[in-house]
Scaffold this motif. Structure first.
Motif, PDB file in Angstrom:
ATOM      1  N   PHE A   1       3.365  21.713  26.344  1.00 50.76           N
ATOM      2  CA  PHE A   1       4.061  20.467  26.001  1.00 50.76           C
ATOM      3  C   PHE A   1       4.979  20.079  27.164  1.00 50.76           C
ATOM      4  N   THR A   2       4.763  18.884  27.677  1.00 54.22           N
ATOM      5  CA  THR A   2       5.579  18.412  28.805  1.00 54.22           C
ATOM      6  C   THR A   2       6.626  17.392  28.381  1.00 54.22           C
ATOM      7  N   THR A   3       6.490  16.848  27.161  1.00 55.30           N
ATOM      8  CA  THR A   3       7.473  15.896  26.639  1.00 55.30           C
ATOM      9  C   THR A   3       7.789  16.235  25.184  1.00 55.30           C
TER      10      THR A   3
ATOM     11  N   LYS B   1      19.250   2.310  -5.163  1.00 56.05           N
ATOM     12  CA  LYS B   1      19.606   1.526  -3.982  1.00 56.05           C
ATOM     13  C   LYS B   1      19.950   2.472  -2.840  1.00 56.05           C
ATOM     14  N   VAL B   2      19.227   2.339  -1.758  1.00 56.39           N
ATOM     15  CA  VAL B   2      19.458   3.161  -0.570  1.00 56.39           C
ATOM     16  C   VAL B   2      19.470   2.268   0.658  1.00 56.39           C
ATOM     17  N   SER B   3      20.500   2.386   1.464  1.00 58.90           N
ATOM     18  CA  SER B   3      20.553   1.681   2.743  1.00 58.90           C
ATOM     19  C   SER B   3      20.214   2.675   3.845  1.00 58.90           C
ATOM     20  N   ASN B   4      19.090   2.448   4.500  1.00 62.60           N
ATOM     21  CA  ASN B   4      18.649   3.326   5.578  1.00 62.60           C
ATOM     22  C   ASN B   4      19.025   2.731   6.925  1.00 62.60           C
ATOM     23  N   MET B   5      19.815   3.464   7.697  1.00 64.85           N
ATOM     24  CA  MET B   5      20.108   3.014   9.051  1.00 64.85           C
ATOM     25  C   MET B   5      18.835   3.140   9.895  1.00 64.85           C
ATOM     26  N   ASP B   6      18.661   2.222  10.837  1.00 68.68           N
ATOM     27  CA  ASP B   6      17.518   2.337  11.743  1.00 68.68           C
ATOM     28  C   ASP B   6      17.590   3.674  12.472  1.00 68.68           C
ATOM     29  N   ASP B   7      16.432   4.298  12.635  1.00 64.29           N
ATOM     30  CA  ASP B   7      16.406   5.613  13.274  1.00 64.29           C
ATOM     31  C   ASP B   7      16.730   5.518  14.760  1.00 64.29           C
ATOM     32  N   THR B   8      17.401   6.532  15.249  1.00 60.12           N
ATOM     33  CA  THR B   8      17.520   6.701  16.694  1.00 60.12           C
ATOM     34  C   THR B   8      16.299   7.478  17.154  1.00 60.12           C
ATOM     35  N   GLY B   9      15.973   7.369  18.414  1.00 59.87           N
ATOM     36  CA  GLY B   9      14.826   8.090  18.939  1.00 59.87           C
ATOM     37  C   GLY B   9      14.978   8.385  20.422  1.00 59.87           C
ATOM     38  N   ILE B  10      14.741   9.631  20.791  1.00 58.06           N
ATOM     39  CA  ILE B  10      14.863  10.046  22.191  1.00 58.06           C
ATOM     40  C   ILE B  10      13.593  10.760  22.616  1.00 58.06           C
ATOM     41  N   SER B  11      12.995  10.306  23.711  1.00 58.42           N
ATOM     42  CA  SER B  11      11.870  10.979  24.334  1.00 58.42           C
ATOM     43  C   SER B  11      12.357  11.581  25.633  1.00 58.42           C
ATOM     44  N   PHE B  12      11.939  12.798  25.918  1.00 63.88           N
ATOM     45  CA  PHE B  12      12.444  13.480  27.109  1.00 63.88           C
ATOM     46  C   PHE B  12      11.427  14.472  27.655  1.00 63.88           C
ATOM     47  N   SER B  13      11.590  14.779  28.914  1.00 60.35           N
ATOM     48  CA  SER B  13      10.710  15.747  29.564  1.00 60.35           C
ATOM     49  C   SER B  13      11.168  17.166  29.266  1.00 60.35           C
ATOM     50  N   THR B  14      10.235  18.073  29.046  1.00 56.66           N
ATOM     51  CA  THR B  14      10.568  19.475  28.806  1.00 56.66           C
ATOM     52  C   THR B  14      10.399  20.303  30.080  1.00 56.66           C
ATOM     53  N   ARG B  15      10.153  19.641  31.187  1.00 60.14           N
ATOM     54  CA  ARG B  15       9.994  20.354  32.473  1.00 60.14           C
ATOM     55  C   ARG B  15      11.333  20.570  33.140  1.00 60.14           C
TER      56      ARG B  15
END
Length: 308
Positions: free
Chosen positions: A259-261, A294-308
């Protein structure tokens, strides 16, 4: 002779103070619930080490001895961070992501209105304005790459997700904070930690104290993520609750070197009307809540990164 003894006593005291200021094993002599800052003066180098693990200066300021001990011997570098701001409209059950500027401008306006009204908390009735039913919050996700004391990569990561209610939430029931991740990682058993912090004020608006609720056992675990459910307080005993904030984190290991990312996602769900116990399901990039009408869902955060 008395002079020699006095010098030896001073040296002994300095050594003892130095041990405490470096947060050494002398911390074992104190109650784990005490804040580190109350018994120790951390060096700039130590503060920087903790920041490398994803802690903010406020996190460090409010860290107790129990949590501090969990960080001993750990070194890392924050390689990814994402922060989002939200307007939470309780009246229309809507959540809207906004810019930092818009959030801060509206928070300022909200606080000015409160000062004019001389109130901090709303009661549920038909005369409450739309602004009274609108809250503001932010979430921040961190990815830390662990290194050893020599700075070499260890193959392990910390995923951390922070939340902060920037104004008083209109509803205060049970909320859920979670993190999901791609199959490039495997969860390190028993590495999770959750902390919820709030300030208590008297009915006259005077600050009383700050309380913390912690847990090292997640409410829900899956092969793709971890989540904590917690009680979001509006009052505590005879006190009003303000400045709700907190975070969760846990450790993972890169599944294999092919896995590189990697990908990490932060989730937050605010329940407004409950009908029983909550159900939580997690998959990569998503968290679903059942058991609340009733549930208020915040928009998800998302991070992509290199594992190298």
């Amino acid at each position: 002779m008395k002079k020699i003894l006095s010098i030896m006593l001073v040296i002994s005291l300095l050594i003892g103070q130095g041990a405490v200021s470096n947060a050494s094993t002398n911390l074992n002599a104190f109650d784990d619930n005490l804040l580190v800052k109350d018994v120790s003066k951390l060096s700039g180098k130590e503060i920087k080490r903790l920041q490398g693990l994803g802690f903010t200066l406020e996190d460090i300021d409010q860290m107790n001895i129990e949590e501090y001990k969990l960080q001993e011997g750990l070194y890392g570098e924050v390689i990814g961070k994402q922060k989002k701001w939200f307007e939470v409209d309780a009246k229309n059950n809507k959540v809207k992501e906004v810019s930092e500027k818009i959030a801060k401008d509206n928070i300022k306006k909200w606080k000015e209105e409160k000062e004019l009204q001389n109130i901090e908390f709303s009661t549920l009735n038909d005369t409450i304005s739309d602004s009274e039913q609108t809250s503001w919050m932010s979430v921040t996700t961190y990815v830390t790459k662990y290194v050893d004391s020599s700075g070499d990569y260890t193959g392990q990561y910390r995923f951390k997700h922070d939340f902060e209610w920037l104004t008083t939430p209109y509803f205060a029931l049970r909320d859920v904070v979670g993190i999901s991740y791609s199959d490039a990682f495997t969860y390190n058993q028993n590495s999770e930690f959750f902390k919820y912090t709030y300030d208590r004020y008297s009915v006259f608006g005077n600050y009383q104290d700050t309380k913390n609720v912690t847990s090292n056992s997640a409410t829900q675990k899956s092969t793709a993520g971890i989540a904590f459910e917690y009680d979001l307080f509006a009052t505590d005993s005879i006190y009003q609750v303000r400045n709700n904030r907190g975070y969760m984190y846990f450790n993972t290991t890169l599944a294999n070197n092919n896995f590189t990312t990697g990908n990490v996602f932060g989730h937050y769900a605010h329940t407004e009307v409950g009908i029983g116990s909550l159900g939580i399901s997690l998959a990569t990039g998503q968290m679903n809540i059942s058991g609340a009408t009733k549930v208020s869902n915040m928009d998800d955060t998302g991070i992509s990164f290199s594992t190298r």
